[in-house]
Scaffold this motif. Structure first.
Motif, mmCIF file in Angstrom:
data_model
loop_
_atom_site.group_PDB
_atom_site.id
_atom_site.type_symbol
_atom_site.label_atom_id
_atom_site.label_comp_id
_atom_site.label_asym_id
_atom_site.label_seq_id
_atom_site.Cartn_x
_atom_site.Cartn_y
_atom_site.Cartn_z
ATOM 1 N N THR A 145 30.765 39.287 28.589
ATOM 2 C CA THR A 145 31.885 39.545 29.489
ATOM 3 C C THR A 145 32.211 41.030 29.508
ATOM 4 O O THR A 145 32.364 41.649 28.457
ATOM 5 C CB THR A 145 33.126 38.742 29.052
ATOM 6 O OG1 THR A 145 32.772 37.360 28.921
ATOM 7 C CG2 THR A 145 34.244 38.882 30.063
ATOM 8 N N THR A 161 34.377 31.775 32.318
ATOM 9 C CA THR A 161 34.157 32.950 31.474
ATOM 10 C C THR A 161 34.269 32.591 29.993
ATOM 11 O O THR A 161 33.392 32.931 29.190
ATOM 12 C CB THR A 161 35.179 34.049 31.816
ATOM 13 O OG1 THR A 161 35.104 34.344 33.211
ATOM 14 C CG2 THR A 161 34.904 35.315 31.028
ATOM 15 N N ILE A 186 29.355 38.516 32.971
ATOM 16 C CA ILE A 186 30.474 38.096 33.808
ATOM 17 C C ILE A 186 31.483 39.232 33.864
ATOM 18 O O ILE A 186 31.897 39.761 32.828
ATOM 19 C CB ILE A 186 31.131 36.809 33.288
ATOM 20 C CG1 ILE A 186 30.168 35.622 33.439
ATOM 21 C CG2 ILE A 186 32.437 36.530 34.030
ATOM 22 C CD1 ILE A 186 30.756 34.287 33.018
#
Length: 296
Positions: free
Chosen positions: A197, A186, A172
């Motif tokens: 992430t 997230t 992400i």
């Protein structure tokens, strides 16, 4: 001599800045509407006619922005790329989400780009999360302060399209503009250790809000509760989501793509697919080397 705001719009902006300065809550704010805001009943609900009109306008707007689905692409090395700009109401955008997830299901890794996503519906967060987790996974709790009530949010028992293979890596991408529901997705998938992430620390807005008409031309967004992650027992309010790989937002896609290719290269056994991934990685590294050389 001190001067005040010169317009109602400037006044609402100044008021919002002052409210956020005092409360540190980035969801709290007051907005100005040139057209008169329809009155609501004692429960804060618009009339049936007005609700129908608002729904039609929202559907028209979401259709104009392709239901938040900005871009779907197959990157070199069979890495999927899904850029989502918003989380519209599930009943409006659900079909577009399922279509996007079906298109990228055959990818060997996936990058979800939320760098320009300012949030939206928590129900749509749950819908998207459902494609990456087991059925009926506990995602989040929302505590309502005035009602002293906690609502649990779970993944759906089924999805309209196929779930994404749990053995495939998902990245992400975030920026400082990533906010609210985009942070929710997230933070939730990161807490479940389902995603990696990459990018900047996000905006830091975790409190759910309700809109209240406070004047015929002014609407206030007022937080009414807080999110509570079932794993961390807290949320991202004020702190933002901390990336697993911290980078500038504009570099996040290249970094995530490279990481995905390196992982695929390590585990891929098929000679043809392995060669394809290697070519993609070589090309990506060549671009980086040329950029580094140009900076000298």
């Amino acid at each position: 001599m001190l001067t005040g705001p010169s317009s109602a719009k400037e006044f609402s902006k100044l008021l919002t800045e002052q409210l956020r300065l005092q409360t540190k809550d980035k969801h709290l704010g007051v907005g100005f509407e040139a057209d008169e805001i329809p009155a609501t009943d004692d429960n804060g609900e618009p009339s049936v006619e007005e609700k129908s009109k608002m729904d039609a306008e929202e559907r028209q707007f979401m259709q104009a922005v392709n239901f938040g689905v900005e871009r779907i692409e197959r990157l070199p090395g069979n890495v999927g790329y899904f850029e989502l700009r918003g989380f519209g109401n599930t009943e409006i955008v659900g079909h577009a989400i399922s279509a996007a997830m079906t298109l990228i299901n055959a990818s060997d890794a996936l990058i979800i780009d939320l760098r320009k996503n300012g949030g939206g519906s928590p129900q749509t967060v749950a819908l998207i999360a459902s494609y990456f987790t087991a059925p009926e996974t506990h995602l989040n709790d929302i505590y309502n302060r005035s009602e002293n009530k906690t609502t649990q949010i779970w993944t759906t028992p089924y999805t309209a399209g196929p779930r994404y293979d749990k053995n495939k890596q998902v990245y992400i991408l975030t920026s400082s503009r990533t906010f609210s529901a985009a942070e929710d997705l997230t933070y939730t998938l990161q807490s479940l250790k389902r995603t990696i992430t990459v990018g900047e620390v996000t905006g830091g807005g975790a409190h759910p809000v309700e809109s209240e008409r406070i004047h015929p031309h002014f609407m206030a967004n007022i937080p009414f509760g807080r999110s509570i992650n079932p794993i961390t027992k807290t949320n991202w309010e004020g702190t933002g989501v901390q990336p697993d790989i911290l980078s500038k937002a504009d570099a996040a896609l290249t970094i995530a793509h490279r990481k995905a290719l390196e992982n695929l290269l390590e585990k891929e056994k098929h000679p043809g697919k392995k060669a394809d991934v290697q070519r993609a990685l070589n090309s990506l590294n060549s671009i980086k080397e040329n950029k580094d050389e140009a900076k000298k």
